[in-house]
Design a protein around this motif. Structure first.
Motif, PDB file in Angstrom:
ATOM      1  N   ILE A  19       2.487  -9.727  -3.439  1.00  0.00           N
ATOM      2  CA  ILE A  19       1.778 -11.002  -3.670  1.00  0.00           C
ATOM      3  C   ILE A  19       0.622 -10.810  -4.578  1.00  0.00           C
ATOM      4  N   GLU A  20       0.507 -11.996  -5.521  1.00  0.00           N
ATOM      5  CA  GLU A  20      -0.382 -11.518  -6.577  1.00  0.00           C
ATOM      6  C   GLU A  20      -1.438 -12.750  -6.653  1.00  0.00           C
ATOM      7  N   LEU A  21      -2.704 -12.416  -6.856  1.00  0.00           N
ATOM      8  CA  LEU A  21      -4.051 -13.731  -6.837  1.00  0.00           C
ATOM      9  C   LEU A  21      -4.744 -13.400  -8.044  1.00  0.00           C
ATOM     10  N   ASP A  22      -4.658 -14.313  -8.957  1.00  0.00           N
ATOM     11  CA  ASP A  22      -5.296 -14.295 -10.255  1.00  0.00           C
ATOM     12  C   ASP A  22      -4.686 -13.058 -11.239  1.00  0.00           C
ATOM     13  N   GLY A  23      -3.705 -13.009 -11.149  1.00  0.00           N
ATOM     14  CA  GLY A  23      -2.730 -11.870 -12.074  1.00  0.00           C
ATOM     15  C   GLY A  23      -2.947 -10.535 -11.498  1.00  0.00           C
ATOM     16  N   THR A  24      -3.535 -10.374 -10.353  1.00  0.00           N
ATOM     17  CA  THR A  24      -3.546  -8.904  -9.731  1.00  0.00           C
ATOM     18  C   THR A  24      -2.659  -8.743  -8.470  1.00  0.00           C
ATOM     19  N   VAL A  25      -2.051  -7.715  -8.242  1.00  0.00           N
ATOM     20  CA  VAL A  25      -1.297  -7.569  -7.177  1.00  0.00           C
ATOM     21  C   VAL A  25      -2.239  -7.254  -5.960  1.00  0.00           C
ATOM     22  N   ILE A  26      -2.222  -7.957  -4.840  1.00  0.00           N
ATOM     23  CA  ILE A  26      -3.359  -7.859  -3.783  1.00  0.00           C
ATOM     24  C   ILE A  26      -2.460  -7.387  -2.536  1.00  0.00           C
ATOM     25  N   ALA A  27      -1.383  -7.414  -2.681  1.00  0.00           N
ATOM     26  CA  ALA A  27      -0.188  -6.948  -1.405  1.00  0.00           C
ATOM     27  C   ALA A  27       0.756  -6.428  -1.960  1.00  0.00           C
ATOM     28  N   ASP A  28       1.351  -5.183  -1.628  1.00  0.00           N
ATOM     29  CA  ASP A  28       2.462  -4.623  -2.119  1.00  0.00           C
ATOM     30  C   ASP A  28       2.922  -3.870  -0.934  1.00  0.00           C
ATOM     31  N   LYS A  29       4.237  -4.000  -0.448  1.00  0.00           N
ATOM     32  CA  LYS A  29       5.210  -3.225   0.562  1.00  0.00           C
ATOM     33  C   LYS A  29       6.270  -2.984   0.294  1.00  0.00           C
ATOM     34  N   THR A  30       6.792  -1.773   0.257  1.00  0.00           N
ATOM     35  CA  THR A  30       8.387  -1.719   0.156  1.00  0.00           C
ATOM     36  C   THR A  30       8.917  -1.141   1.350  1.00  0.00           C
ATOM     37  N   PHE A  31      10.051  -1.881   1.758  1.00  0.00           N
ATOM     38  CA  PHE A  31      10.968  -1.624   2.963  1.00  0.00           C
ATOM     39  C   PHE A  31      12.057  -1.052   2.521  1.00  0.00           C
ATOM     40  N   LYS A  32      12.581   0.022   3.248  1.00  0.00           N
ATOM     41  CA  LYS A  32      13.727   0.468   3.118  1.00  0.00           C
ATOM     42  C   LYS A  32      14.751   0.162   4.455  1.00  0.00           C
ATOM     43  N   VAL A  33      15.706  -0.911   4.007  1.00  0.00           N
ATOM     44  CA  VAL A  33      16.757  -1.334   4.786  1.00  0.00           C
ATOM     45  C   VAL A  33      17.935  -0.308   4.959  1.00  0.00           C
ATOM     46  N   PHE A  34      18.468   0.237   5.936  1.00  0.00           N
ATOM     47  CA  PHE A  34      19.377   1.043   6.149  1.00  0.00           C
ATOM     48  C   PHE A  34      20.118   0.749   7.121  1.00  0.00           C
ATOM     49  N   SER A  35      21.620   1.343   6.912  1.00  0.00           N
ATOM     50  CA  SER A  35      22.611   1.053   7.975  1.00  0.00           C
ATOM     51  C   SER A  35      22.992   2.326   8.665  1.00  0.00           C
ATOM     52  N   GLY A  36      23.558   2.282  10.011  1.00  0.00           N
ATOM     53  CA  GLY A  36      23.599   3.391  10.577  1.00  0.00           C
ATOM     54  C   GLY A  36      22.362   3.915  11.444  1.00  0.00           C
ATOM     55  N   GLU A  37      22.653   4.911  12.107  1.00  0.00           N
ATOM     56  CA  GLU A  37      21.805   5.435  13.230  1.00  0.00           C
ATOM     57  C   GLU A  37      20.337   6.101  12.499  1.00  0.00           C
TER      58      GLU A  37
END
Length: 142
Positions: free
Chosen positions: A112-130
């Motif tokens: 999420i950016e506000l005024d051209g600056t990233v204010i929130a950044d999360k990376t999620f790892k979606v995986f299959s299997g156990e």
């Protein structure tokens, strides 16, 4: 009087309850995690709170792995903008897994950016299997 600087905080991230886009109620966090099991209809993302930025716009982006449309073409990142409507504003950015799950596995980066600056950044790892993550050990429904 000087204008207050916006205050930004990520309130929750991980697996959330089902989100209803027509409701003003934001989903509830079920598990704080960045490791997401690739299961149909699992809801994941994060909620931010922004203070002192009423009237501004935030721009969001969900960069997903190699997802293809029905024609077999790679899909572009999901982007958009939202107006901040008050001085104590919360916003949910998330997605869900749909069939087929094979092309949903991988890294999903949400910003999420506000005024051209990233204010929130999360990376999620979606995986299959156990998985043997602490969340999987603690919560049988995952």
């Amino acid at each position: 009087m000087a204008k207050k600087k916006p205050e930004i905080k990520i309130q929750t991230y991980g697996v959330h309850s089902k989100w209803d886009s027509k409701s003003k109620t934001l989903p509830k966090v079920l598990t704080f995690t960045t490791d997401i099991p690739a299961e149909i209809d699992i809801e994941f993302g994060f909620i931010i709170n922004v203070k002192n930025a009423r009237g501004k716009k935030v721009f969001y982006c969900i960069n997903h792995p190699n997802i293809h449309n029905k024609s077999g073409e790679p899909c572009d990142a999901f982007t958009g903008e939202v107006h901040i409507t008050n001085n104590d504003w919360s916003f949910y950015l998330g997605d869900t897994i749909w069939a087929p799950i094979e092309d949903k596995c991988g890294l999903w980066r949400m910003t999420i950016e506000l005024d051209g600056t990233v204010i929130a950044d999360k990376t999620f790892k979606v995986f299959s299997g156990e998985s043997n993550t602490p969340a999987k050990q603690r919560f049988a429904y995952l």
